[in-house]
Design a protein around this motif. Sequence first.
Motif, short mmCIF file in Angstrom:
data_model
loop_
_atom_site.label_atom_id
_atom_site.label_comp_id
_atom_site.label_asym_id
_atom_site.label_seq_id
_atom_site.Cartn_x
_atom_site.Cartn_y
_atom_site.Cartn_z
N TRP A 4 0.83 -1.20 0.00
CA TRP A 4 0.00 0.00 0.00
C TRP A 4 0.87 1.25 0.00
O TRP A 4 0.59 2.22 -0.71
CB TRP A 4 -0.94 -0.01 1.21
N GLN A 5 1.96 1.25 0.77
CA GLN A 5 2.86 2.40 0.79
C GLN A 5 3.51 2.60 -0.57
O GLN A 5 3.66 3.73 -1.03
CB GLN A 5 3.94 2.22 1.86
N ARG A 6 3.90 1.51 -1.24
CA ARG A 6 4.48 1.63 -2.59
C ARG A 6 3.48 2.21 -3.57
O ARG A 6 3.81 3.04 -4.40
CB ARG A 6 4.97 0.27 -3.08
N ILE A 7 2.23 1.75 -3.48
CA ILE A 7 1.19 2.24 -4.40
C ILE A 7 0.93 3.72 -4.17
O ILE A 7 0.88 4.50 -5.11
CB ILE A 7 -0.10 1.41 -4.24
N THR A 8 0.78 4.12 -2.91
CA THR A 8 0.50 5.53 -2.64
C THR A 8 1.71 6.40 -2.96
O THR A 8 1.55 7.53 -3.41
CB THR A 8 0.08 5.75 -1.18
N LYS A 9 2.91 5.88 -2.76
CA LYS A 9 4.10 6.66 -3.10
C LYS A 9 4.20 6.84 -4.62
O LYS A 9 4.56 7.89 -5.10
CB LYS A 9 5.36 5.97 -2.57
N SER A 10 3.85 5.82 -5.39
CA SER A 10 3.93 5.93 -6.84
C SER A 10 2.86 6.87 -7.38
O SER A 10 2.98 7.36 -8.48
CB SER A 10 3.79 4.56 -7.50
N ARG A 11 1.80 7.12 -6.59
CA ARG A 11 0.77 8.06 -7.04
C ARG A 11 1.20 9.51 -6.88
O ARG A 11 0.61 10.40 -7.45
CB ARG A 11 -0.52 7.82 -6.27
#
Length: 176
Positions: free
Chosen positions: A42-49
Amino acid sequence: MDFLNPDIWKTTLIQDWFTILIVWIILFIGFVYGGSMLVRRWQRITKSRRAALQFETYERGTFWTKASLGPEEVIQVRGVWQVTNVSFRQVALTHFGLRGVTTEHHLLAVRGSDDPEHLLLPGVKYDVEINCVIRQTKDLQAKSFFADVRFKDSDGKEHRVRRVPFMYRTFAAVGQ
């Protein structure tokens, strides 16, 4: 076998307590490990956004110009960054500030347009020009600065990129 009979459950719990404890420990460890994997994803996904920008100083377009404005001396700082939006979101640069000095009359232009809503499309390199005036020139030597740049992403949220290098080149001749 009657699974709803409480006597069977009591007997089973007393006889197989060690096995039940091991199963609960395994389930707990699996829950903690699986939960942490989900949090990391989830942190990777939100960071990539989040929008990510790469700044490169275009050295031939960066200079200071000293001039007299009545009794006081001012310095105009002009610089060009080549900015690449390396995220998949559209962003608009909104403001900049140089660290360590007070500046006035900010101009932030993307490809010659001073429209603050000019969008930087994903994966494209843009020439971004900044101009400002420094009035406090006493004991100020020509040097490189770091700038803080603000931008809005396609969701309208404002973000800041800290310590973007703004490299000093040379003083330009007055009148050029």
